[in-house]
Design an enzyme around this catalytic site. Structure first.
Site, PDB file in Angstrom:
ATOM      1  N   ARG A   1       0.869  -1.178   0.000  1.00  0.00           N
ATOM      2  CA  ARG A   1       0.000   0.000   0.000  1.00  0.00           C
ATOM      3  C   ARG A   1       0.903   1.224   0.000  1.00  0.00           C
ATOM      4  O   ARG A   1       1.636   1.459   0.958  1.00  0.00           O
ATOM      5  CB  ARG A   1      -0.902  -0.001   1.227  1.00  0.00           C
ATOM      6  CG  ARG A   1      -1.819   1.214   1.342  1.00  0.00           C
ATOM      7  CD  ARG A   1      -2.615   1.129   2.641  1.00  0.00           C
ATOM      8  NE  ARG A   1      -3.529   2.247   2.778  1.00  0.00           N
ATOM      9  CZ  ARG A   1      -3.209   3.426   3.306  1.00  0.00           C
ATOM     10  NH1 ARG A   1      -1.979   3.630   3.761  1.00  0.00           N
ATOM     11  NH2 ARG A   1      -4.097   4.388   3.400  1.00  0.00           N
TER      12      ARG A   1
ATOM     13  N   SER B   1     -12.304  -3.695  -1.056  1.00  0.00           N
ATOM     14  CA  SER B   1     -12.687  -3.118   0.231  1.00  0.00           C
ATOM     15  C   SER B   1     -14.195  -2.906   0.267  1.00  0.00           C
ATOM     16  O   SER B   1     -14.767  -2.322  -0.658  1.00  0.00           O
ATOM     17  CB  SER B   1     -11.985  -1.777   0.442  1.00  0.00           C
ATOM     18  OG  SER B   1     -10.591  -1.941   0.563  1.00  0.00           O
TER      19      SER B   1
ATOM     20  N   LYS C   1      -4.373   5.609   8.260  1.00  0.00           N
ATOM     21  CA  LYS C   1      -5.053   6.416   7.254  1.00  0.00           C
ATOM     22  C   LYS C   1      -6.140   7.212   7.953  1.00  0.00           C
ATOM     23  O   LYS C   1      -6.581   6.860   9.049  1.00  0.00           O
ATOM     24  CB  LYS C   1      -5.646   5.540   6.148  1.00  0.00           C
ATOM     25  CG  LYS C   1      -6.697   4.564   6.618  1.00  0.00           C
ATOM     26  CD  LYS C   1      -7.195   3.665   5.511  1.00  0.00           C
ATOM     27  CE  LYS C   1      -7.954   4.386   4.453  1.00  0.00           C
ATOM     28  NZ  LYS C   1      -8.561   3.481   3.456  1.00  0.00           N
TER      29      LYS C   1
END
Length: 219
Positions: free
Chosen positions: A39, A108, A137
């Site tokens: 990521r 997701s 995040k």
């Protein structure tokens, strides 16, 4: 074969804890990670491809699959095993067409509504959350907790009873058991692995918790 989501180790240059990403991926896999995801929201494309290739090479001897978050182009260039996409990324239909039927495609899903609308026939697994508060995040919505996760898993399994689902966000050794207790098949983890002085040991601990809860559940 279903994707083994028991311990989805996410490596992120912004949360690497001083580790080289390829080394971090290798340590997590050696400790029991069953899937590794890159990521990266900050690097230029060329640097991402180089990092992805290094991770792929580090994982090859361990036979742990590797996916790239968001970036189909990086996954293709690095010959990753697949991608993980969010609702604002490339459409699942387009990603599947580009990557082929043998690639891993994860999605997701953050709500029951998204679970009801997702093209489940085109994906291999779901990451659902955020279950807990995370520093990795910005969270636009409040954590859903194990109860919210259980509702999303139930909605997914009404349509695809065998679809693997992992919980994500804020998961560590202290709360992983509750995630599996909610019906998840595994956990996706960033900080609890990367910020540990011993990522392999942290992975081993988390994997042990997940395996014990799955055995208790009879999964």
């Amino acid at each position: 074969m279903p994707v083994d989501l028991r311990l989805n180790a996410i490596v992120d240059p912004e949360r690497a804890g001083g580790h080289d990403l390829a080394d971090l991926a290798r340590l997590c896999a050696q400790g029991g990670a069953t899937l590794v995801q890159l990521r990266d929201k900050v690097s230029e494309t060329r640097a991402m491809v180089e990092a992805a290739r290094a991770i792929k090479q580090a994982l090859a001897p361990l036979r742990v699959p590797f996916v790239v978050n968001d970036r189909i182009d990086v996954a293709l260039a690095a010959k990753a095993d697949g991608v993980h996409l969010g609702p604002d990324d490339m459409a699942i239909e387009d990603a599947r067409a580009l990557l082929g039927r043998d690639a891993i495609v994860g999605l997701s899903v953050k709500s029951v509504e998204e679970a009801d609308a997702a093209p489940l026939d085109l994906i291999d697994y779901v990451g659902s959350g955020g279950v807990y508060v995370t520093l990795s995040k910005q969270q636009k919505k409040a954590p859903i907790g194990p109860q919210g996760l259980a509702r999303i898993i139930a909605a997914l399994h009404r349509r695809a009873p065998k679809l693997p689902v992992c919980g994500i966000a804020g998961i560590d050794a202290g709360n992983a058991a509750a995630v599996i207790g909610a019906g998840a098949d595994g956990v996706a983890v960033i900080s609890a692995l990367s910020l540990s002085p011993d990522p392999a040991g942290a992975a081993r601990t988390l994997r042990g918790i997940v395996d014990a809860m799955l055995a208790k559940r009879g999964a």
